[in-house]
Design a protein around this motif. Structure first.
Motif, PDB file in Angstrom:
ATOM      1  N   TRP A 299      33.871  37.520  39.960  1.00  0.00           N
ATOM      2  CA  TRP A 299      35.121  38.210  40.319  1.00  0.00           C
ATOM      3  C   TRP A 299      36.184  37.125  40.446  1.00  0.00           C
ATOM      4  CZ3 TRP A 299      35.858  43.351  40.564  1.00  0.00           C
ATOM      5  CH2 TRP A 299      36.986  43.845  41.210  1.00  0.00           C
TER       6      TRP A 299
ATOM      7  N   TYR B 115      32.222  41.512  51.538  1.00  0.00           N
ATOM      8  CA  TYR B 115      30.795  41.811  51.407  1.00  0.00           C
ATOM      9  C   TYR B 115      30.341  42.604  52.616  1.00  0.00           C
ATOM     10  CZ  TYR B 115      30.691  38.385  47.661  1.00  0.00           C
ATOM     11  OH  TYR B 115      30.931  37.728  46.487  1.00  0.00           O
TER      12      TYR B 115
ATOM     13  N   GLU C 271      26.229  43.006  50.064  1.00  0.00           N
ATOM     14  CA  GLU C 271      26.691  43.543  48.780  1.00  0.00           C
ATOM     15  C   GLU C 271      28.192  43.320  48.622  1.00  0.00           C
ATOM     16  OE1 GLU C 271      25.075  45.225  46.266  1.00  0.00           O
ATOM     17  OE2 GLU C 271      23.139  44.881  47.225  1.00  0.00           O
ATOM     18  N   PHE C 272      28.597  42.884  47.449  1.00  0.00           N
ATOM     19  CA  PHE C 272      30.020  42.732  47.148  1.00  0.00           C
ATOM     20  C   PHE C 272      30.659  44.117  47.025  1.00  0.00           C
ATOM     21  CE2 PHE C 272      33.286  41.892  43.678  1.00  0.00           C
ATOM     22  CZ  PHE C 272      34.253  41.477  44.570  1.00  0.00           C
TER      23      PHE C 272
ATOM     24  N   GLN D 212      37.493  38.619  48.908  1.00  0.00           N
ATOM     25  CA  GLN D 212      36.287  39.337  48.501  1.00  0.00           C
ATOM     26  C   GLN D 212      35.551  39.785  49.760  1.00  0.00           C
ATOM     27  OE1 GLN D 212      33.785  37.201  45.747  1.00  0.00           O
ATOM     28  NE2 GLN D 212      35.499  36.548  44.476  1.00  0.00           N
TER      29      GLN D 212
ATOM     30  N   SER E  43      30.186  36.151  42.486  1.00  0.00           N
ATOM     31  CA  SER E  43      30.401  37.590  42.324  1.00  0.00           C
ATOM     32  C   SER E  43      30.874  37.950  40.917  1.00  0.00           C
ATOM     33  CB  SER E  43      31.455  38.047  43.323  1.00  0.00           C
ATOM     34  OG  SER E  43      32.618  37.249  43.157  1.00  0.00           O
TER      35      SER E  43
ATOM     36  N   GLN F 141      36.289  45.137  36.888  1.00  0.00           N
ATOM     37  CA  GLN F 141      35.607  44.080  36.117  1.00  0.00           C
ATOM     38  C   GLN F 141      35.977  44.179  34.638  1.00  0.00           C
ATOM     39  OE1 GLN F 141      33.972  41.635  37.345  1.00  0.00           O
ATOM     40  NE2 GLN F 141      32.333  42.167  38.766  1.00  0.00           N
TER      41      GLN F 141
END
Lengths: 113, 77
Positions: free
Chosen positions: A70, A77, A81-82, A75, A68, B52
């Motif tokens: 990340w 999903y 999709e993340f 995490q 990802s 991010q």
């Protein structure tokens, strides 16, 4: 297991499970406060979800971060999709965006009171 | 290994010069922080992309040297 095999396994998991949570510990016994919070939110919304414990598998622990791009766990999903980590899930829950996303993806859940 | 709140703030400000950054040491152990970052650059960006961007600013320290950083990001009101 090579990194590509780990990535393949992750891809299969997130494709096969509409809501997939990579976490530290298990849904019953989370071993990190951030993971525990996401489990609590999903449970509160009565969302069916599957978990993978990265603490039991060092390759998965590194693999999911690379997958990802990340750096942290948990995490989440949804439909492959993340969606995000603990802070994003918490904010989305508070604003109602998480319910909206689940509804859009056709995932059964109850709307938080 | 621990990082100081000032070091975190500097890394973020170096990468995102217009950012208003608040870093709070949650446990007093130099290991569990909460950061609030407000920047015009976040406007129109998803939360995922905003986070991010912070992780990129921290240059790989997140998840390693820096164990826990709760993030809250937004564009200025």
């Amino acid at each position: 297991m090579s990194q590509s095999l780990v990535a393949e396994r992750i891809q299969a998991d997130i494709t096969g499970n509409p809501v997939m949570l990579y976490m530290k510990g298990t849904a019953m016994f989370p071993q990190c406060g951030f993971s525990a919070r996401v489990v609590q939110i999903l449970s509160h919304l009565n969302v069916p979800f599957k978990t993978a414990n990265v603490l039991e598998d060092p390759e998965l622990r590194d693999g999911i971060k690379a997958f990802s791009n990340w750096p942290t766990v948990p995490q989440l999903y949804v439909k492959g999709e993340f969606v995000g980590g603990c802070d994003i899930i918490t904010e989305m829950y508070q604003t109602g965006e998480l319910s909206t996303l689940l509804a859009e993806q056709g995932i059964p859940h109850s709307v938080a009171a | 290994m621990a990082m100081s709140a000032g070091a975190i703030e500097n890394l973020i400000k170096t990468a995102i010069p217009d950012a208003r950054v608040t870093v709070e040491d949650l446990a007093g152990d130099g290991d569990h922080y909460a950061a609030t970052v407000v920047s015009e650059q976040f406007r129109g960006m998803s939360r995922l992309k905003q986070h991010q961007m912070i992780y990129a600013a921290l240059q790989g320290r997140m998840g390693g040297e820096l164990h826990a950083l709760a993030l809250q990001t937004s564009a200025p009101e």
